[in-house]
Design an enzyme around this catalytic site. Structure first.
Site, mmCIF file in Angstrom:
data_model
loop_
_atom_site.group_PDB
_atom_site.id
_atom_site.type_symbol
_atom_site.label_atom_id
_atom_site.label_comp_id
_atom_site.label_asym_id
_atom_site.label_seq_id
_atom_site.Cartn_x
_atom_site.Cartn_y
_atom_site.Cartn_z
ATOM 1 N N ARG A 1 0.838 -1.214 0.000
ATOM 2 C CA ARG A 1 0.000 0.000 0.000
ATOM 3 C C ARG A 1 0.865 1.252 0.000
ATOM 4 O O ARG A 1 0.508 2.260 -0.626
ATOM 5 C CB ARG A 1 -0.913 0.027 1.233
ATOM 6 C CG ARG A 1 -2.030 -0.991 1.235
ATOM 7 C CD ARG A 1 -3.045 -0.694 2.315
ATOM 8 N NE ARG A 1 -3.816 0.514 2.004
ATOM 9 C CZ ARG A 1 -4.583 1.152 2.882
ATOM 10 N NH1 ARG A 1 -4.659 0.722 4.147
ATOM 11 N NH2 ARG A 1 -5.265 2.225 2.535
ATOM 12 N N ASP B 1 -3.241 8.005 2.941
ATOM 13 C CA ASP B 1 -2.287 8.558 1.979
ATOM 14 C C ASP B 1 -2.005 10.021 2.330
ATOM 15 O O ASP B 1 -2.626 10.580 3.226
ATOM 16 C CB ASP B 1 -2.826 8.435 0.551
ATOM 17 C CG ASP B 1 -4.166 9.167 0.363
ATOM 18 O OD1 ASP B 1 -4.192 10.406 0.502
ATOM 19 O OD2 ASP B 1 -5.185 8.504 0.077
ATOM 20 N N HIS C 1 -7.053 8.364 10.879
ATOM 21 C CA HIS C 1 -6.692 6.947 10.798
ATOM 22 C C HIS C 1 -5.200 6.728 10.578
ATOM 23 O O HIS C 1 -4.786 5.647 10.186
ATOM 24 C CB HIS C 1 -7.491 6.259 9.684
ATOM 25 C CG HIS C 1 -8.944 6.115 10.007
ATOM 26 N ND1 HIS C 1 -9.899 5.797 9.069
ATOM 27 C CD2 HIS C 1 -9.613 6.251 11.184
ATOM 28 C CE1 HIS C 1 -11.083 5.742 9.647
ATOM 29 N NE2 HIS C 1 -10.936 6.021 10.935
ATOM 30 N N CYS D 1 6.000 2.497 17.118
ATOM 31 C CA CYS D 1 6.503 1.418 17.977
ATOM 32 C C CYS D 1 5.401 1.000 18.941
ATOM 33 O O CYS D 1 4.940 1.817 19.746
ATOM 34 C CB CYS D 1 7.737 1.870 18.750
ATOM 35 S SG CYS D 1 8.371 0.607 19.901
ATOM 36 N N CYS E 1 13.677 2.902 21.154
ATOM 37 C CA CYS E 1 13.913 1.949 22.239
ATOM 38 C C CYS E 1 14.565 0.650 21.769
ATOM 39 O O CYS E 1 14.968 -0.172 22.600
ATOM 40 C CB CYS E 1 12.605 1.644 22.975
ATOM 41 S SG CYS E 1 11.428 0.629 22.036
ATOM 42 N N GLU F 1 -22.339 8.143 -5.051
ATOM 43 C CA GLU F 1 -23.702 7.626 -5.017
ATOM 44 C C GLU F 1 -24.306 7.898 -3.645
ATOM 45 O O GLU F 1 -23.601 8.298 -2.714
ATOM 46 C CB GLU F 1 -23.706 6.119 -5.301
ATOM 47 C CG GLU F 1 -22.845 5.313 -4.353
ATOM 48 C CD GLU F 1 -22.650 3.870 -4.802
ATOM 49 O OE1 GLU F 1 -23.042 3.557 -5.950
ATOM 50 O OE2 GLU F 1 -22.128 3.073 -4.009
#
Length: 229
Positions: free
Chosen positions: A57, A92, A106, A114, A136, A200
């Site tokens: 992706r 994106d 999102h 991490c 870390c 739609e």
């Protein structure tokens, strides 16, 4: 002075840039179960599969370019005399590449997280379960995206914007995933004008004061022009 506009954008906005939605046949999402690649449990079961999926992706998103809808929203941010806040469900960076700023509720494909210490950094083109955290050192690197069952980012800030906007627009989003599907009701409760721009009709279309049905690359620039003229 013009009021504040809050715009929620979803996968339908980026579809015309070649980035598929959950419902597209033949795309990356159609090759895997959501439970396997977009949940914490799926990552725990098979982190290599999840990394491979998001690596693909990430390549796809890097090759995509903003379409006229992204460009129009960037123009609106520049030209509107009030605030224009873009809240996106998309991971994106097409809003930014068009010249706009956005709250990524999102997360972002281009960022890594991490799971051990919570550090965030720019993701490498390819990540794997052997990719150490630069802070870390733990082998707990994951994509910095919000999976099903996790809390979206920036929710307090988004709520403040919804409570103070005069126009709320939803663009290219199915209206099936909460909490984003409830944003129109939050905006309506404080008197905002609400508008849906979508390919739609959706399950929540009648919740909006007005609707513009058609491809985002057509209806979004026309809507922006109507606001600015």
């Amino acid at each position: 002075m013009a009021g504040k506009i809050v715009i929620l954008t979803g996968a339908g906005l980026s579809a015309e840039s070649g980035l598929g939605t959950f419902r597209d046949e033949g795309g990356l999402w159609s090759q895997h179960r959501i439970e396997d690649v977009a949940t914490p449990e799926g990552f725990a079961r098979d982190p290599q599969l999840v990394h491979d999926f998001y690596n693909a992706r990430r390549v796809q998103a890097a090759q995509a370019t903003p379409n006229p809808a992204h460009d129009a929203l960037a123009q609106l941010q520049r030209a509107w005399s009030g605030d224009v806040v873009i809240v996106t469900q998309n991971v994106d960076r097409l809003h930014e590449r068009a010249g706009a700023s956005a709250l990524h509720m999102h997360g972002e494909l281009a960022r890594a997280l991490c799971a051990a210490c919570g550090a965030r950094w720019d993701a490498a083109p390819r990540m794997s379960p052997e990719s150490p955290c630069p802070s870390c050192g733990a082998l707990a690197t994951r994509p910095d995206v919000v999976w099903f069952g996790e809390m979206p980012y920036h929710m307090d800030e988004i709520a403040d914007h919804l409570n103070s906007c005069t126009i709320f627009a939803a663009i290219g989003t199915s209206g099936q995933v909460y909490p984003a599907a409830g944003f129109v009701q939050e905006a309506r409760s404080t008197g905002a004008e609400t508008v849906e721009l979508n390919l739609e009709m959706t399950e929540i279309s009648r919740t909006f004061d007005s609707r513009h049905i058609g491809p985002a690359s057509k209806v979004v620039p026309a809507w922006v022009d109507s606001l600015l003229t």
